[in-house]
Write a protein that holds these residues in place. Sequence first.
Motif, PDB file in Angstrom:
ATOM      1  N   ARG A   2      13.381 -32.156  36.295  1.00  0.00           N
ATOM      2  CA  ARG A   2      11.719 -32.294  36.374  1.00  0.00           C
ATOM      3  C   ARG A   2      12.122 -33.802  36.295  1.00  0.00           C
ATOM      4  NH1 ARG A   2       8.349 -31.454  38.666  1.00  0.00           N
ATOM      5  NH2 ARG A   2       7.180 -32.245  38.164  1.00  0.00           N
ATOM      6  N   LEU A   3      13.322 -34.142  35.670  1.00  0.00           N
ATOM      7  CA  LEU A   3      13.898 -35.836  35.656  1.00  0.00           C
ATOM      8  C   LEU A   3      14.074 -35.703  36.545  1.00  0.00           C
ATOM      9  CD1 LEU A   3      14.417 -37.708  33.432  1.00  0.00           C
ATOM     10  CD2 LEU A   3      17.076 -37.070  33.546  1.00  0.00           C
ATOM     11  N   ARG A   4      14.536 -35.761  37.664  1.00  0.00           N
ATOM     12  CA  ARG A   4      14.670 -36.462  38.997  1.00  0.00           C
ATOM     13  C   ARG A   4      13.314 -36.388  39.661  1.00  0.00           C
ATOM     14  NH1 ARG A   4      19.754 -35.605  41.527  1.00  0.00           N
ATOM     15  NH2 ARG A   4      21.530 -34.783  40.302  1.00  0.00           N
ATOM     16  N   ALA A   5      12.634 -35.550  39.656  1.00  0.00           N
ATOM     17  CA  ALA A   5      11.268 -35.507  39.502  1.00  0.00           C
ATOM     18  C   ALA A   5      10.269 -37.116  39.418  1.00  0.00           C
ATOM     19  CB  ALA A   5      10.050 -34.741  40.239  1.00  0.00           C
ATOM     20  N   ALA A   6      10.475 -37.009  38.832  1.00  0.00           N
ATOM     21  CA  ALA A   6       9.778 -37.772  37.286  1.00  0.00           C
ATOM     22  C   ALA A   6      10.328 -39.396  37.817  1.00  0.00           C
ATOM     23  CB  ALA A   6      10.087 -37.798  35.939  1.00  0.00           C
ATOM     24  N   LEU A   7      11.618 -39.861  38.187  1.00  0.00           N
ATOM     25  CA  LEU A   7      12.379 -40.990  38.653  1.00  0.00           C
ATOM     26  C   LEU A   7      11.422 -41.415  39.361  1.00  0.00           C
ATOM     27  CD1 LEU A   7      15.450 -40.276  37.459  1.00  0.00           C
ATOM     28  CD2 LEU A   7      14.185 -41.440  35.894  1.00  0.00           C
ATOM     29  N   SER A   8      10.743 -40.545  40.306  1.00  0.00           N
ATOM     30  CA  SER A   8      10.419 -41.512  41.317  1.00  0.00           C
ATOM     31  C   SER A   8       9.305 -41.367  41.200  1.00  0.00           C
ATOM     32  CB  SER A   8      10.308 -40.504  42.466  1.00  0.00           C
ATOM     33  OG  SER A   8       9.356 -38.766  42.359  1.00  0.00           O
ATOM     34  N   ASP A   9       8.392 -42.041  40.211  1.00  0.00           N
ATOM     35  CA  ASP A   9       7.297 -42.604  40.004  1.00  0.00           C
ATOM     36  C   ASP A   9       7.331 -42.626  38.892  1.00  0.00           C
ATOM     37  OD1 ASP A   9       4.669 -43.038  39.105  1.00  0.00           O
ATOM     38  OD2 ASP A   9       3.172 -41.510  40.106  1.00  0.00           O
ATOM     39  N   ARG A  10       7.684 -43.918  38.687  1.00  0.00           N
ATOM     40  CA  ARG A  10       8.425 -44.835  37.290  1.00  0.00           C
ATOM     41  C   ARG A  10       6.284 -44.920  36.005  1.00  0.00           C
ATOM     42  NH1 ARG A  10      11.943 -50.007  36.066  1.00  0.00           N
ATOM     43  NH2 ARG A  10      11.780 -50.158  33.835  1.00  0.00           N
ATOM     44  N   ASP A  11       5.990 -44.909  36.511  1.00  0.00           N
ATOM     45  CA  ASP A  11       4.810 -44.926  35.706  1.00  0.00           C
ATOM     46  C   ASP A  11       4.657 -44.083  34.840  1.00  0.00           C
ATOM     47  OD1 ASP A  11       3.984 -48.074  36.948  1.00  0.00           O
ATOM     48  OD2 ASP A  11       2.477 -47.439  38.700  1.00  0.00           O
ATOM     49  N   LYS A  12       4.401 -42.290  36.216  1.00  0.00           N
ATOM     50  CA  LYS A  12       4.707 -42.017  34.885  1.00  0.00           C
ATOM     51  C   LYS A  12       5.677 -41.531  33.467  1.00  0.00           C
ATOM     52  CE  LYS A  12       2.423 -38.463  38.299  1.00  0.00           C
ATOM     53  NZ  LYS A  12       3.156 -36.694  38.630  1.00  0.00           N
ATOM     54  N   LEU A  13       6.567 -41.926  33.554  1.00  0.00           N
ATOM     55  CA  LEU A  13       7.552 -41.764  32.800  1.00  0.00           C
ATOM     56  C   LEU A  13       7.109 -42.896  31.739  1.00  0.00           C
ATOM     57  CD1 LEU A  13      10.622 -41.631  34.694  1.00  0.00           C
ATOM     58  CD2 LEU A  13      10.160 -39.523  33.065  1.00  0.00           C
ATOM     59  N   THR A  14       6.630 -44.270  32.106  1.00  0.00           N
ATOM     60  CA  THR A  14       6.142 -45.328  31.076  1.00  0.00           C
ATOM     61  C   THR A  14       5.610 -45.155  30.603  1.00  0.00           C
ATOM     62  OG1 THR A  14       5.839 -46.775  32.841  1.00  0.00           O
ATOM     63  CG2 THR A  14       8.053 -46.485  32.501  1.00  0.00           C
ATOM     64  N   GLY A  15       4.802 -44.148  30.858  1.00  0.00           N
ATOM     65  CA  GLY A  15       3.190 -43.816  30.266  1.00  0.00           C
ATOM     66  C   GLY A  15       3.630 -42.561  28.508  1.00  0.00           C
ATOM     67  N   LEU A  16       4.873 -41.696  29.147  1.00  0.00           N
ATOM     68  CA  LEU A  16       5.533 -40.825  27.418  1.00  0.00           C
ATOM     69  C   LEU A  16       5.049 -41.177  27.009  1.00  0.00           C
ATOM     70  CD1 LEU A  16       6.612 -38.606  30.524  1.00  0.00           C
ATOM     71  CD2 LEU A  16       4.209 -38.362  28.808  1.00  0.00           C
ATOM     72  N   PRO A  17       6.105 -41.255  25.898  1.00  0.00           N
ATOM     73  CA  PRO A  17       6.648 -41.247  24.638  1.00  0.00           C
ATOM     74  C   PRO A  17       8.191 -41.883  24.762  1.00  0.00           C
ATOM     75  CG  PRO A  17       5.657 -40.029  23.584  1.00  0.00           C
ATOM     76  CD  PRO A  17       5.460 -40.133  25.432  1.00  0.00           C
ATOM     77  N   GLY A  18       8.293 -42.981  24.676  1.00  0.00           N
ATOM     78  CA  GLY A  18      10.400 -42.742  25.246  1.00  0.00           C
ATOM     79  C   GLY A  18      10.553 -44.037  25.866  1.00  0.00           C
ATOM     80  N   GLY A  19       8.891 -44.456  27.065  1.00  0.00           N
ATOM     81  CA  GLY A  19       9.498 -44.677  28.251  1.00  0.00           C
ATOM     82  C   GLY A  19       9.236 -46.046  28.910  1.00  0.00           C
ATOM     83  N   SER A  20       9.321 -46.707  27.920  1.00  0.00           N
ATOM     84  CA  SER A  20       9.661 -48.337  27.619  1.00  0.00           C
ATOM     85  C   SER A  20      11.115 -48.715  27.427  1.00  0.00           C
ATOM     86  CB  SER A  20       8.992 -49.152  26.104  1.00  0.00           C
ATOM     87  OG  SER A  20       9.473 -47.905  24.667  1.00  0.00           O
ATOM     88  N   LEU A  21      12.075 -47.023  26.977  1.00  0.00           N
ATOM     89  CA  LEU A  21      12.689 -47.557  26.825  1.00  0.00           C
ATOM     90  C   LEU A  21      14.157 -47.726  28.282  1.00  0.00           C
ATOM     91  CD1 LEU A  21      13.777 -45.397  23.248  1.00  0.00           C
ATOM     92  CD2 LEU A  21      12.791 -47.466  23.423  1.00  0.00           C
ATOM     93  N   LEU A  22      13.242 -47.117  29.011  1.00  0.00           N
ATOM     94  CA  LEU A  22      14.320 -46.628  30.635  1.00  0.00           C
ATOM     95  C   LEU A  22      14.740 -47.898  30.551  1.00  0.00           C
ATOM     96  CD1 LEU A  22      12.208 -43.719  31.561  1.00  0.00           C
ATOM     97  CD2 LEU A  22      14.478 -43.865  30.501  1.00  0.00           C
ATOM     98  N   ARG A  23      15.619 -47.931  32.016  1.00  0.00           N
ATOM     99  CA  ARG A  23      16.336 -49.239  32.227  1.00  0.00           C
ATOM    100  C   ARG A  23      16.662 -48.556  33.813  1.00  0.00           C
ATOM    101  NH1 ARG A  23      13.573 -50.857  30.105  1.00  0.00           N
ATOM    102  NH2 ARG A  23      13.790 -52.920  28.164  1.00  0.00           N
ATOM    103  N   LEU A  24      16.235 -48.689  34.823  1.00  0.00           N
ATOM    104  CA  LEU A  24      16.212 -47.566  36.043  1.00  0.00           C
ATOM    105  C   LEU A  24      16.776 -48.460  37.131  1.00  0.00           C
ATOM    106  CD1 LEU A  24      13.347 -45.779  35.799  1.00  0.00           C
ATOM    107  CD2 LEU A  24      16.045 -45.367  34.768  1.00  0.00           C
ATOM    108  N   ALA A  25      16.917 -49.640  36.204  1.00  0.00           N
ATOM    109  CA  ALA A  25      18.322 -50.410  37.803  1.00  0.00           C
ATOM    110  C   ALA A  25      18.730 -49.463  38.446  1.00  0.00           C
ATOM    111  CB  ALA A  25      18.405 -52.142  37.477  1.00  0.00           C
ATOM    112  N   ALA A  26      19.735 -48.659  37.626  1.00  0.00           N
ATOM    113  CA  ALA A  26      21.266 -48.443  38.331  1.00  0.00           C
ATOM    114  C   ALA A  26      20.259 -46.822  39.053  1.00  0.00           C
ATOM    115  CB  ALA A  26      22.400 -48.177  37.674  1.00  0.00           C
ATOM    116  N   ALA A  27      20.752 -46.790  39.640  1.00  0.00           N
ATOM    117  CA  ALA A  27      20.440 -44.964  40.956  1.00  0.00           C
ATOM    118  C   ALA A  27      21.562 -43.819  39.516  1.00  0.00           C
ATOM    119  CB  ALA A  27      21.054 -44.953  42.430  1.00  0.00           C
ATOM    120  N   TRP A  28      20.650 -43.295  39.668  1.00  0.00           N
ATOM    121  CA  TRP A  28      21.145 -41.716  39.638  1.00  0.00           C
ATOM    122  C   TRP A  28      21.601 -40.660  40.686  1.00  0.00           C
ATOM    123  CZ3 TRP A  28      18.204 -36.854  37.171  1.00  0.00           C
ATOM    124  CH2 TRP A  28      18.721 -36.117  36.515  1.00  0.00           C
ATOM    125  N   PRO A  29      23.067 -40.521  40.481  1.00  0.00           N
ATOM    126  CA  PRO A  29      22.729 -39.649  42.183  1.00  0.00           C
ATOM    127  C   PRO A  29      22.608 -38.261  42.132  1.00  0.00           C
ATOM    128  CG  PRO A  29      25.232 -39.672  40.499  1.00  0.00           C
ATOM    129  CD  PRO A  29      23.998 -41.075  40.004  1.00  0.00           C
TER     130      PRO A  29
END
Length: 242
Positions: free
Chosen positions: A215-242
């Motif tokens: 679910r994390l992999r799927a959610a990372l494709s839509d950053r708006d969804k993640l940043t709308g959740l508690p803790g989403g503002s803490l994410l720094r997604l510049a580096a790709a996740w393999p």
Amino acid sequence: MQVARAQQGLRELILAGELPPGKRVSEPAMVERLGVSRTPVRLALERLAQEGLVAPGASGGFVVRAFTAADLADAIEVRGTLEGLAARLAAERRPTAAALAPLRDCVAALDRVVAQPVLSEADFDEYVRLNAFFHEELVRLAGSGVVARAVEQAAAQPFAGPSAFVQLHATEAAGRDTLVVAQEQHRLLLEAISRGEGARAEALAAEHARVAQRRLRAALSDRDKLTGLPGGSLLRLAAAWP
């Protein structure tokens, strides 16, 4: 009591994005905002540093941490590994029918939630409550304070808790399907523990956490969804996740 209150208040401010990543946490400001004295605030920050939400600042005090996608994935993996250990210990200790009764009742209640063809927002909320209880009960059955503390610390990381992505499921057409899969794993875990199958229970609990990884992999494709959740503002997604 004041330390726990300050810790919870600070955690909520951080997860809500009111204290953004890189920001130094001002103890005097938090004293005024949280309505506690300075010592509980300092102790609460030290506890949050142990959880990983803040880190010591270069000039003293504490700053809010940022998290990468890899950080989130690792935290979920750690939680799954620890819950696997808890499940194995629970199975090896062969709990009585009475000891297993709360877990059985929880699984039955979860069955009733996911059996509905369409889930309402209230249904998802109920799933979150019951899912949290299931995971707490799993750890309790292990009978180890050491394991319980380790699981609690791992689950405190952003998006690492067992219900972290349920809110995302509520907005997706296939949301119920994801919960059905997770619920089947709950049922199999209960079965393995009740039969004393430690290795099977451990593997099932670790695999159960892999649902959150997917679910994390799927959610990372839509950053708006993640940043709308508690803790989403803490994410720094510049580096790709393999």
